[in-house]
Design a protein around this motif. Structure first.
Motif, PDB file in Angstrom:
ATOM      1  N   LYS A  13       0.714  -0.914  -0.112  1.00 13.02           N
ATOM      2  CA  LYS A  13       0.037   0.037   0.003  1.00 13.02           C
ATOM      3  C   LYS A  13       0.743   1.287   0.090  1.00 13.02           C
ATOM      4  N   LEU A  14       0.694   1.987  -1.141  1.00  9.25           N
ATOM      5  CA  LEU A  14       1.312   3.137  -1.229  1.00  9.25           C
ATOM      6  C   LEU A  14       1.133   4.346  -0.035  1.00  9.25           C
ATOM      7  N   ASN A  15       0.072   4.246   0.647  1.00  6.94           N
ATOM      8  CA  ASN A  15      -0.350   5.265   1.559  1.00  6.94           C
ATOM      9  C   ASN A  15       0.680   4.627   2.731  1.00  6.94           C
ATOM     10  N   ASP A  16       0.865   3.416   3.225  1.00  7.12           N
ATOM     11  CA  ASP A  16       1.657   3.131   4.241  1.00  7.12           C
ATOM     12  C   ASP A  16       3.135   3.704   3.815  1.00  7.12           C
ATOM     13  N   VAL A  17       3.712   3.584   2.914  1.00  9.83           N
ATOM     14  CA  VAL A  17       4.993   4.033   2.492  1.00  9.83           C
ATOM     15  C   VAL A  17       4.783   5.557   2.726  1.00  9.83           C
ATOM     16  N   LEU A  18       4.078   6.267   2.381  1.00  4.88           N
ATOM     17  CA  LEU A  18       4.144   7.580   2.548  1.00  4.88           C
ATOM     18  C   LEU A  18       3.823   8.237   3.997  1.00  4.88           C
ATOM     19  N   THR A  19       3.427   7.241   5.013  1.00  3.31           N
ATOM     20  CA  THR A  19       2.646   7.674   6.149  1.00  3.31           C
ATOM     21  C   THR A  19       3.818   7.131   7.438  1.00  3.31           C
ATOM     22  N   LYS A  20       4.341   5.833   7.129  1.00  4.51           N
ATOM     23  CA  LYS A  20       4.841   5.135   8.066  1.00  4.51           C
ATOM     24  C   LYS A  20       6.250   5.369   8.171  1.00  4.51           C
ATOM     25  N   ASP A  21       7.090   5.067   9.141  1.00  8.55           N
ATOM     26  CA  ASP A  21       8.471   5.160   9.343  1.00  8.55           C
ATOM     27  C   ASP A  21       9.031   4.603   7.872  1.00  8.55           C
ATOM     28  N   PRO A  22       9.931   5.184   7.382  1.00  9.52           N
ATOM     29  CA  PRO A  22      10.679   4.673   6.059  1.00  9.52           C
ATOM     30  C   PRO A  22      11.334   3.467   6.558  1.00  9.52           C
ATOM     31  N   ARG A  23      11.876   3.300   7.522  1.00 10.24           N
ATOM     32  CA  ARG A  23      12.684   2.059   7.536  1.00 10.24           C
ATOM     33  C   ARG A  23      11.761   0.543   7.603  1.00 10.24           C
ATOM     34  N   LEU A  84      10.891  13.008  -1.759  1.00 13.83           N
ATOM     35  CA  LEU A  84      10.071  12.256  -2.478  1.00 13.83           C
ATOM     36  C   LEU A  84       8.697  12.071  -2.126  1.00 13.83           C
ATOM     37  N   ARG A  85       8.447  11.883  -0.835  1.00 14.32           N
ATOM     38  CA  ARG A  85       7.027  12.244  -0.359  1.00 14.32           C
ATOM     39  C   ARG A  85       6.207  13.470  -0.878  1.00 14.32           C
ATOM     40  N   SER A  86       7.020  14.527  -0.742  1.00 24.93           N
ATOM     41  CA  SER A  86       6.338  15.872  -1.042  1.00 24.93           C
ATOM     42  C   SER A  86       6.088  15.846  -2.644  1.00 24.93           C
ATOM     43  N   LEU A  87       6.917  14.939  -3.609  1.00 27.85           N
ATOM     44  CA  LEU A  87       6.791  14.974  -4.963  1.00 27.85           C
ATOM     45  C   LEU A  87       5.445  14.100  -5.021  1.00 27.85           C
TER      46      LEU A  87
END
Length: 182
Positions: A13-23, A84-87
């Motif tokens: 899920k892309l939303n998890d990538v954008l909101t969770k701890d990047p690690r 990357l998140r902002s883009l």
């Protein structure tokens, strides 16, 4: 020179990538790769562009240019992750629902020589200043392209993507262009 970075997050899920701890999603690896692609000798490289294919529930292509990097202060991989998140959140430099193999076809059709990096490839020793496109996986190997390409390696072991990119940048920016065999 283009770095095509393939990223398959640990979660689909892309939303998890954008909101969770990047690690947790391995987005931190992507941040380090972006820094390695653009920063060489403490300066932003103008001849580099970075195309990131995010293979999640939404197939995204994120296009990062030197001008995007100049607008940020890059000192940590978290800075690159934030860029990357902002883009992605703003929709800038994003192509949605794209096919990975089709992107590679377009890059090849506009005259780029395609290099697929894998530890089983032939050793990379020389680079010509040419229209070069390097396909690398961030946290897993990128799928092999269906188009004409050469498989190269920076060594017999699997290296972290940021180290591979740093090595390519060093070789590209070297005045010698080639490593000697000795």
């Amino acid at each position: 020179m283009i770095f095509m970075i393939y990223f398959k997050p640990k979660t689909n899920k892309l939303n998890d990538v954008l909101t969770k701890d990047p690690r947790l999603t391995r987005f931190d690896i992507l941040g380090r790769a972006v820094i390695s692609a653009f920063i060489y000798g403490y300066e932003v490289q103008n001849q580099v562009s970075c195309t990131i294919f995010i293979d999640s529930d939404r197939k995204l292509l994120v296009l990062v240019s030197p001008s995007n990097v100049r607008t940020q202060e890059f000192s940590t991989d978290e800075d690159a992750v934030n860029l990357l998140r902002s883009l992605i959140m703003s929709g800038e430099s994003i192509i949605r629902d794209v096919n990975y193999q089709e992107v590679l076809k377009v890059i090849h059709s506009i005259g780029y020589r395609i290099y697929y990096l894998h530890e089983e490839g032939k050793p990379l020793r020389c680079l010509r200043r040419d229209r070069l496109a390097f396909i690398v996986g961030s946290n897993i190997d990128a799928p092999k392209p269906y188009i004409e390409h050469e498989i190269i390696s920076v060594g017999p072991l699997p290296y972290q993507v940021n180290h591979v990119i740093t090595y390519i940048n060093w070789l590209y920016n070297s005045r010698m262009w080639c490593l000697s065999n000795s």
